[in-house]
Design an enzyme around this catalytic site. Structure first.
Site, PDB file in Angstrom:
ATOM      1  N   LYS A 274       5.727   1.250  -4.574  1.00 31.71           N
ATOM      2  CA  LYS A 274       6.073   1.693  -5.940  1.00 31.71           C
ATOM      3  C   LYS A 274       4.833   2.340  -6.555  1.00 31.71           C
ATOM      4  O   LYS A 274       4.134   1.775  -7.398  1.00 31.71           O
ATOM      5  CB  LYS A 274       6.588   0.523  -6.782  1.00 31.71           C
ATOM      6  CG  LYS A 274       7.313   1.018  -8.033  1.00 31.71           C
ATOM      7  CD  LYS A 274       8.161  -0.051  -8.657  1.00 31.71           C
ATOM      8  CE  LYS A 274       8.670   0.339 -10.034  1.00 31.71           C
ATOM      9  NZ  LYS A 274       9.521   1.529 -10.045  1.00 31.71           N
TER      10      LYS A 274
HETATM   11  N1  PMP Z   1      14.483   3.056  -7.043  1.00 33.46           N
HETATM   12  C1  PMP Z   1      13.526   3.676  -7.738  1.00 33.46           C
HETATM   13  C2  PMP Z   1      13.016   4.987  -7.252  1.00 33.46           C
HETATM   14  C3  PMP Z   1      13.038   3.092  -8.919  1.00 33.46           C
HETATM   15  O1  PMP Z   1      12.093   3.702  -9.623  1.00 33.46           O
HETATM   16  C4  PMP Z   1      13.574   1.868  -9.355  1.00 33.46           C
HETATM   17  C5  PMP Z   1      13.093   1.254 -10.641  1.00 33.46           C
HETATM   18  N2  PMP Z   1      11.999   0.406 -10.466  1.00 33.46           N
HETATM   19  C6  PMP Z   1      14.556   1.248  -8.588  1.00 33.46           C
HETATM   20  C7  PMP Z   1      14.989   1.868  -7.431  1.00 33.46           C
HETATM   21  C8  PMP Z   1      15.119  -0.070  -8.971  1.00 33.46           C
HETATM   22  O2  PMP Z   1      14.180  -1.063  -8.672  1.00 33.46           O
HETATM   23  P1  PMP Z   1      14.183  -2.442  -9.475  1.00 33.46           P
HETATM   24  O3  PMP Z   1      15.559  -2.965  -9.411  1.00 33.46           O
HETATM   25  O4  PMP Z   1      13.223  -3.302  -8.738  1.00 33.46           O
HETATM   26  O5  PMP Z   1      13.749  -2.114 -10.854  1.00 33.46           O
END
Ligand code: PMP
Length: 313
Positions: free
Chosen positions: A163
């Protein structure tokens, strides 16, 4: 009494850098920091939910977010970064210092600070900013998506599992393109032409009673909301499949929804103007939204290990 500002930024009392609380305008990063010049920065977006009956603010899956944060730093080869326990304590201290009694969003960042060339691995600084963030209107109303012409990143080029802010160049291009074309968001296909994910969330669809989502190796972030939904569907004994998904499956789906910390579980009403079902939020989407809402607010004892209470009683 001072009136409450509608700009969440003005409601922030204190932010945290490297464990120190300070006003936002004093929180600075050097223009020479590799976190800025080479995007050597990883982050987490975390939500905390206020429960008025419990008079408590519950952070959702905090340790899972922190474990993913550590994995992101590991994969980007950062060294000498703080551990889960110390970041957890900084986050809880930050929320308590702001004394929030409403739904909030927490942005945690880890970045290479100071100065250096592209491949430097230290020093790592962390920052925490929390601010009020109510549920989006689209949670009940839904949004209309398109298939983006931007291809999703690949694990062998710029791994979506990390991330890292650098990966959001791909998301930004898809998002702006979709909006300029009159849609709310774009769904990206991977290099193999299969459905990957949206700019900031994962995709689920429902076909003939099966809840389907692209697998964890389809160029997606390992989303905590996606994982929560998979575990909730299991508990509810719903039929679920993680597998490759074709673009045309979206055009004939009975329901589609988008998920992530920001969106929670958000109905997608159409893709490329092809309606999902009757173009209204679907039956399974609503079941999962209701279940998710109870869990995140600390009202479901089956999932209480997913919630961290912020305030001492
Ligand atoms: N995919 C991407 C590219 C994202 O930026 C996010 C947001 N964090 C998610 C999926 C969803 O992840 P999460 O459920 O951990 O927030």
């Amino acid at each position: 009494m001072k009136s409450m500002s509608s700009n969440p930024k003005e409601r922030i009392k204190l932010v945290t850098i490297n464990g120190d609380l300070m006003p936002l305008k004093e929180a600075k990063v050097s223009i020479t920091a590799p976190g800025l010049s080479y995007a050597a920065l990883v982050f987490e977006g975390i939500r905390a939910y206020w429960n008025q009956d419990h008079k408590q603010l519950y952070v959702f899956r905090l340790e899972d977010h922190l474990n993913r944060f550590i994995n992101s730093m590991k994969l980007l080869k950062f060294i000498d970064y703080p551990n889960v326990l110390s970041i957890k304590s900084d986050i809880l201290t930050n929320i308590q210092a702001n004394d929030y009694k409403e739904d909030i969003y927490i942005r945690l960042q880890g970045y290479i600070d100071d100065w250096g060339e592209m491949a430097v691995r230290t020093p790592v600084s962390t920052s925490i900013v929390s601010y009020p963030r109510p549920r989006a209107v689209a949670f009940s109303e839904g949004k209309n998506f398109t298939i983006s012409s931007w291809q999703r990143l690949d694990d062998n080029a710029s791994p979506p599992r990390i991330k890292a802010s650098a990966n959001y160049l791909n998301s930004r291009l898809a998002s702006i393109q979709a909006k300029e074309s009159g849609y709310d968001g774009g769904i990206m296909l991977g290099p193999n032409g299969k459905v990957s994910e949206g700019p900031g969330g994962c995709i689920f669809l429902v076909r003939n009673g099966n809840i389907i989502t692209p697998s964890i190796t389809s160029g997606i972030l390992e989303s905590i909301t996606r994982d929560s939904i998979l575990k909730i569907t299991k508990k509810l004994k719903l039929k679920v499949q993680t597998r490759e998904v074709d673009r045309t499956e979206l055009y004939i789906a009975d329901e589609i929804f988008y998920c992530g910390t920001g969106q929670e579980i958000m109905p997608i009403l159409s893709v490329d103007k092809m309606l999902a079902g009757d173009g209204k939020p679907g039956k399974f989407t609503k079941i999962l939204q209701n279940e998710f809402t109870e869990i995140v607010r600390g009202n479901n004892s089956n999932f209480e290990n997913w919630t961290t209470a912020t305030y001492q009683k």
